[in-house]
Design an enzyme around this catalytic site. Structure first.
Site, PDB file in Angstrom:
ATOM      1  N   GLY A   9       0.849  -1.199   0.000  1.00  8.78           N
ATOM      2  CA  GLY A   9       0.000   0.000   0.000  1.00  8.78           C
ATOM      3  C   GLY A   9       0.877   1.239   0.000  1.00  8.78           C
ATOM      4  O   GLY A   9       2.069   1.161  -0.355  1.00  8.78           O
ATOM      5  N   CYS A  10       0.319   2.357   0.418  1.00 13.66           N
ATOM      6  CA  CYS A  10       1.047   3.643   0.387  1.00 13.66           C
ATOM      7  C   CYS A  10       2.449   3.483   0.992  1.00 13.66           C
ATOM      8  O   CYS A  10       2.587   3.043   2.136  1.00 13.66           O
ATOM      9  CB  CYS A  10       0.256   4.704   1.142  1.00 13.66           C
ATOM     10  SG  CYS A  10       1.142   6.268   1.234  1.00 13.66           S
TER      11      CYS A  10
END
Ligand code: SME
Length: 324
Positions: A9-10
């Site tokens: 993810g981020c």
């Protein structure tokens, strides 16, 4: 120095997480396994280039094993969520582990099998060779270090649990006495996390008997299948109770308790003939559960507030229980 690449993810949160792992020399965000050379954040953001936001982790294998890094990585992702982590959606937010040397594959496969066993199905997380990696722009490097309080899709308590987990492993070291280990574990968990009650109940014949703890005085004995502790023992699984009043049969040792989590403690498989040897060193399996084996006790934690515990606590306290 070795390296491994994690897409979780981020990359702001993933980078920040790995920067806090002992033995990690460098964690750098970038874009992996896409079709374009030297892409910009804006290009990757379109989702058209095929890159995944990824963190390159360089580590000292004498201080932290690949197995430990992967197990830690699995605590910060939802391995069943396809192209979405937290609020971030798109193929650039897919999860994956990308390796640069075939020699890492057996350990990685073993970790994936362990995860599948826990999940009861295969994760959607990729396991692939690294094809390309382009470091992200300067403004993304150490983003959360430069912007404390900035956006982070990883729950903040994860970072406290990581510190606790690592400090606990150091504190317990190779002390062989399980009661001594539990006593110091209860003290450290309790003082770091500020719970209402932190302690152990140990299996003695057909009931649980109070072990080392911190907090208000508690009941001595709990029958098999009774209360949250006896249920976790009987069902051989972690039980999260957001509101103790809603749990049928909850045993109220303290009227201040509002929520609770109970994690089974397992004897390590190789210790089955030496019960005093409950311990884990880096690189070993943390769970060591023999099929059909029963817990030897439980780690019980109470909070004075409702809804304190969720899957993040369950994941970390299971790792912590394995260290103990
Ligand atoms: N509430 C537990 C009893 C132990 S105390 O929380 C310390 C239970 O229901 O099993």
């Amino acid at each position: 120095m070795k390296e491994i690449y994690f897409a979780g993810g981020c990359f702001w949160g993933v980078e920040h997480f790995f920067k806090g792992v002992d033995g990690v020399a460098e964690a750098a965000p970038g874009y992996a396994n896409g079709s374009l050379d030297s892409p910009s954040y804006e290009q990757v953001y379109t989702d058209a280039t095929g890159h995944a936001e990824t963190v390159r982790v360089r580590y000292n294998p004498d201080r932290v094993s690949l197995q430990t890094l992967v197990r830690l990585f699995f605590t910060i992702i939802d391995p069943l969520s396809l192209n979405r982590q937290g609020h971030d959606e798109g193929t650039r937010y897919r999860t994956g582990i990308y390796y640069t040397g075939e020699e890492d594959l057996p350990v990685l496969k073993e970790c994936f099998e362990e995860l599948s066993g826990k999940l009861g199905c295969a994760p959607v997380t990729e396991l692939l060779p690294l094809k390309s990696f382009w470091p992200a722009e300067e403004r993304h490097q150490d983003y959360l270090g430069k912007n404390p309080g900035g956006y982070c899709h990883i729950p903040l308590k994860t970072f406290r649990y990581l510190r606790l987990y690592q400090d606990l492993a150091l504190l317990l070291g190779d002390e062989p006495d399980p009661i001594a280990r539990m006593a110091n574990a209860a003290a450290l968990i309790h003082s770091r996390m500020h719970f209402l009650w932190t302690g152990f109940y140990l299996v003695r014949d057909d009931e649980l008997v109070l072990g080392p703890f911190q907090g208000p005085e508690a009941c001595f004995r709990i029958a098999y299948g009774k209360g949250v502790c006896g249920t976790a023992w009987a069902q051989r699984r972690t039980i999260v109770v957001p509101d103790v009043e809603q749990f049928p049969g909850h045993i109220a040792c303290s009227s201040d308790s509002r929520s609770e989590i109970v994690v089974p403690l397992w004897r390590r498989a190789e210790d089955s003939h030496a019960p005093s040897g409950l311990r884990m060193t880096d690189g070993e399996s943390p769970v060591g559960v023999t099929e059909g084996e029963c817990p030897v006790g439980v780690l019980d934690i109470d909070s004075a507030e409702k809804g304190t515990f969720d899957s993040t606590d369950a994941t970390w306290l299971e790792l912590i229980a394995a260290v103990i």
